[in-house]
Scaffold this motif. Structure first.
Motif, PDB file in Angstrom:
ATOM      1  N   ARG A   1       0.884  -1.029  -0.105  1.00  0.00           N
ATOM      2  CA  ARG A   1       0.120  -0.106   0.100  1.00  0.00           C
ATOM      3  C   ARG A   1       0.785   1.491   0.167  1.00  0.00           C
ATOM      4  N   ASP A   2       2.002   1.224   0.536  1.00  0.00           N
ATOM      5  CA  ASP A   2       2.803   2.508   0.748  1.00  0.00           C
ATOM      6  C   ASP A   2       3.244   2.799  -0.521  1.00  0.00           C
ATOM      7  N   VAL A   3       4.003   1.932  -1.550  1.00  0.00           N
ATOM      8  CA  VAL A   3       4.538   2.315  -2.787  1.00  0.00           C
ATOM      9  C   VAL A   3       3.299   2.453  -3.846  1.00  0.00           C
ATOM     10  N   MET A   4       1.965   1.847  -3.602  1.00  0.00           N
ATOM     11  CA  MET A   4       1.038   1.919  -4.371  1.00  0.00           C
ATOM     12  C   MET A   4       0.324   3.348  -4.251  1.00  0.00           C
ATOM     13  N   ASP A   5       0.247   3.835  -3.030  1.00  0.00           N
ATOM     14  CA  ASP A   5      -0.395   5.393  -2.734  1.00  0.00           C
ATOM     15  C   ASP A   5       0.545   6.333  -3.378  1.00  0.00           C
ATOM     16  N   LEU A   6       1.798   6.119  -3.040  1.00  0.00           N
ATOM     17  CA  LEU A   6       2.991   7.035  -3.455  1.00  0.00           C
ATOM     18  C   LEU A   6       2.804   6.929  -5.177  1.00  0.00           C
ATOM     19  N   ALA A   7       2.752   5.720  -5.817  1.00  0.00           N
ATOM     20  CA  ALA A   7       2.764   5.729  -7.132  1.00  0.00           C
ATOM     21  C   ALA A   7       1.810   6.441  -7.629  1.00  0.00           C
ATOM     22  N   LEU A   8       0.399   6.146  -7.138  1.00  0.00           N
ATOM     23  CA  LEU A   8      -0.708   6.952  -7.545  1.00  0.00           C
ATOM     24  C   LEU A   8      -0.577   8.319  -7.640  1.00  0.00           C
ATOM     25  N   SER A   9       0.005   8.908  -6.512  1.00  0.00           N
ATOM     26  CA  SER A   9      -0.033  10.372  -6.548  1.00  0.00           C
ATOM     27  C   SER A   9       1.113  10.726  -7.426  1.00  0.00           C
ATOM     28  N   ILE A  10       2.215  10.163  -7.502  1.00  0.00           N
ATOM     29  CA  ILE A  10       3.362  10.583  -8.375  1.00  0.00           C
ATOM     30  C   ILE A  10       2.648  10.643  -9.970  1.00  0.00           C
ATOM     31  N   ARG A  11       2.066   9.542 -10.217  1.00  0.00           N
ATOM     32  CA  ARG A  11       1.378   9.550 -11.675  1.00  0.00           C
ATOM     33  C   ARG A  11       0.421  10.734 -11.965  1.00  0.00           C
ATOM     34  N   ARG A  12      -0.150  11.245 -11.075  1.00  0.00           N
ATOM     35  CA  ARG A  12      -1.037  12.390 -11.168  1.00  0.00           C
ATOM     36  C   ARG A  12      -0.126  13.618 -11.318  1.00  0.00           C
ATOM     37  N   GLU A  13       1.155  13.700 -10.713  1.00  0.00           N
ATOM     38  CA  GLU A  13       1.577  14.880 -10.671  1.00  0.00           C
ATOM     39  C   GLU A  13       2.830  14.929 -11.758  1.00  0.00           C
ATOM     40  N   ARG A  14       3.744  13.847 -11.620  1.00  0.00           N
ATOM     41  CA  ARG A  14       5.053  13.838 -12.617  1.00  0.00           C
ATOM     42  C   ARG A  14       5.018  12.513 -13.113  1.00  0.00           C
ATOM     43  N   PRO A  15       4.322  12.207 -13.987  1.00  0.00           N
ATOM     44  CA  PRO A  15       4.178  10.645 -14.458  1.00  0.00           C
ATOM     45  C   PRO A  15       5.526  10.311 -14.957  1.00  0.00           C
ATOM     46  N   ALA A  16       6.131  11.019 -15.522  1.00  0.00           N
ATOM     47  CA  ALA A  16       7.479  10.648 -16.162  1.00  0.00           C
ATOM     48  C   ALA A  16       8.500  10.181 -14.978  1.00  0.00           C
ATOM     49  N   LEU A  17       8.305  10.772 -13.731  1.00  0.00           N
ATOM     50  CA  LEU A  17       9.064  10.169 -12.654  1.00  0.00           C
ATOM     51  C   LEU A  17       8.847   8.972 -12.157  1.00  0.00           C
ATOM     52  N   LEU A  18       7.640   8.588 -12.338  1.00  0.00           N
ATOM     53  CA  LEU A  18       7.018   7.092 -11.904  1.00  0.00           C
ATOM     54  C   LEU A  18       7.776   6.006 -12.723  1.00  0.00           C
ATOM     55  N   GLN A  19       8.051   6.282 -13.979  1.00  0.00           N
ATOM     56  CA  GLN A  19       8.721   5.248 -15.085  1.00  0.00           C
ATOM     57  C   GLN A  19      10.115   5.183 -14.581  1.00  0.00           C
ATOM     58  N   ARG A  20      10.767   5.999 -13.467  1.00  0.00           N
ATOM     59  CA  ARG A  20      12.127   5.567 -13.147  1.00  0.00           C
ATOM     60  C   ARG A  20      12.263   4.986 -11.856  1.00  0.00           C
ATOM     61  N   LEU A  21      11.188   4.242 -11.228  1.00  0.00           N
ATOM     62  CA  LEU A  21      10.883   3.597 -10.272  1.00  0.00           C
ATOM     63  C   LEU A  21      10.934   1.953 -10.589  1.00  0.00           C
ATOM     64  N   GLU A  22      11.888   1.290 -10.193  1.00  0.00           N
ATOM     65  CA  GLU A  22      11.931  -0.220 -10.369  1.00  0.00           C
ATOM     66  C   GLU A  22      11.945  -0.954  -9.277  1.00  0.00           C
ATOM     67  N   TYR A  23      10.588  -1.448  -8.955  1.00  0.00           N
ATOM     68  CA  TYR A  23      10.280  -2.024  -7.958  1.00  0.00           C
ATOM     69  C   TYR A  23      10.369  -3.516  -7.780  1.00  0.00           C
ATOM     70  N   HIS A  24      10.819  -4.140  -6.425  1.00  0.00           N
ATOM     71  CA  HIS A  24      10.930  -5.572  -6.217  1.00  0.00           C
ATOM     72  C   HIS A  24      10.262  -5.721  -4.869  1.00  0.00           C
ATOM     73  N   GLY A  25       9.761  -6.835  -4.925  1.00  0.00           N
ATOM     74  CA  GLY A  25       9.074  -7.323  -3.577  1.00  0.00           C
ATOM     75  C   GLY A  25       9.386  -8.760  -3.418  1.00  0.00           C
ATOM     76  N   LEU A  26       9.836  -8.908  -2.077  1.00  0.00           N
ATOM     77  CA  LEU A  26      10.243 -10.436  -1.638  1.00  0.00           C
ATOM     78  C   LEU A  26       9.346 -10.439  -0.697  1.00  0.00           C
ATOM     79  N   ASP A  27       8.581 -11.733  -0.707  1.00  0.00           N
ATOM     80  CA  ASP A  27       7.816 -12.521   0.504  1.00  0.00           C
ATOM     81  C   ASP A  27       8.341 -13.941   0.473  1.00  0.00           C
TER      82      ASP A  27
END
Length: 251
Positions: free
Chosen positions: A94-120
């Motif tokens: 939820r942390d990265v998703m809330d942030l991603a949705l916020s950045i997508r509205r404000e600076r969509p190009a910046l979101l493309q620079r986020l490479e996300y990995h999740g380990l569980d």
């Protein structure tokens, strides 16, 4: 305690905690912060539990992670095209998703620079974040593995490692082992964003009803464990409730 036990099971939050000992759904419910239950009394109880200081401090962990990731993204230089982030364990991101949705509205190009990995450690849990992040994050990658097994980590070095909610289930020796693995996973100058929980008597009593045993630590205890590694900088902030310590450790 039997009457209290049956009353608590009317709350979706408490029932999940009792039935599954603090599963990812338990954490996601606190982060969401919206009461739910089948009966009115259950929703009231859910709202009460979510309003407790421990739950409010728990939610601020999510805000802390978002703040760290936003600053790291905005500080990217042209020489570093991507910010590689690893969440351990990722659970419901939820942390990265809330942030991603916020950045997508404000600076969509910046979101493309986020490479996300999740380990569980729970491979079935990974199906949910895969669905959640589809179409929002650019090519997120998920890994089934144990946070205490080096071989389970991505081969790529990371710029930021995020881990909240894991240390509370590790002994001190296991936590130092985890910190060491994270340190080695980070690039020079990379940041480790984590947290620790202090004991709240009421919350602890409720957790113990669900047989959820937590390792509580004050800021000084967390700092002593972290200082066993040669971090160049340690920043520890205690939540206003005193129940959460937020950490940014720089390699």
């Amino acid at each position: 305690l039997l009457p209290l036990y049956y009353l608590l099971r009317l709350s979706d939050l408490a029932r999940e905690g009792i039935a599954h000992s603090g599963s990812y759904r338990f954490a996601a419910h606190i982060y969401c912060g919206r009461p739910s239950a089948r009966l009115v009394v259950g929703r009231w109880l859910d709202a009460y539990l979510l309003s407790m200081p421990a739950a409010k401090a728990f939610r601020r962990r999510c805000e802390h992670v978002q703040g760290v990731l936003r600053r790291a993204l905005e500080a990217l230089s042209a020489a570093r095209p991507k910010l590689r982030v690893l969440a351990v364990p990722c659970g419901v991101p939820r942390d990265v998703m809330d942030l991603a949705l916020s950045i997508r509205r404000e600076r969509p190009a910046l979101l493309q620079r986020l490479e996300y990995h999740g380990l569980d450690i729970d491979g079935e849990v990974l199906d949910l974040p895969k669905t959640m992040t589809r179409g929002v994050l650019a090519s997120p990658r998920f890994h089934a593995g144990n946070a205490l097994v080096r071989a389970d980590y991505p081969k790529e070095m990371c710029h930021v490692v995020v881990s909240t909610g894991l240390g509370e289930f590790l002994r001190n020796d296991e936590l130092v082992e985890f910190y060491t693995i994270v340190y080695d996973q980070l690039e020079s100058g990379g940041m480790f964003c984590t947290s620790a929980t202090a004991r709240d008597a009421r919350s602890d009593a409720l957790l113990r009803i669900g047989e959820l045993v937590t390792h509580y630590r004050q800021a000084s205890e967390v700092e002593n464990l972290l200082r066993r590694l040669p971090w160049t900088q340690l920043e520890l902030t205690v939540d206003p409730t005193g129940l959460q310590t937020f950490v940014i450790a720089t390699k």
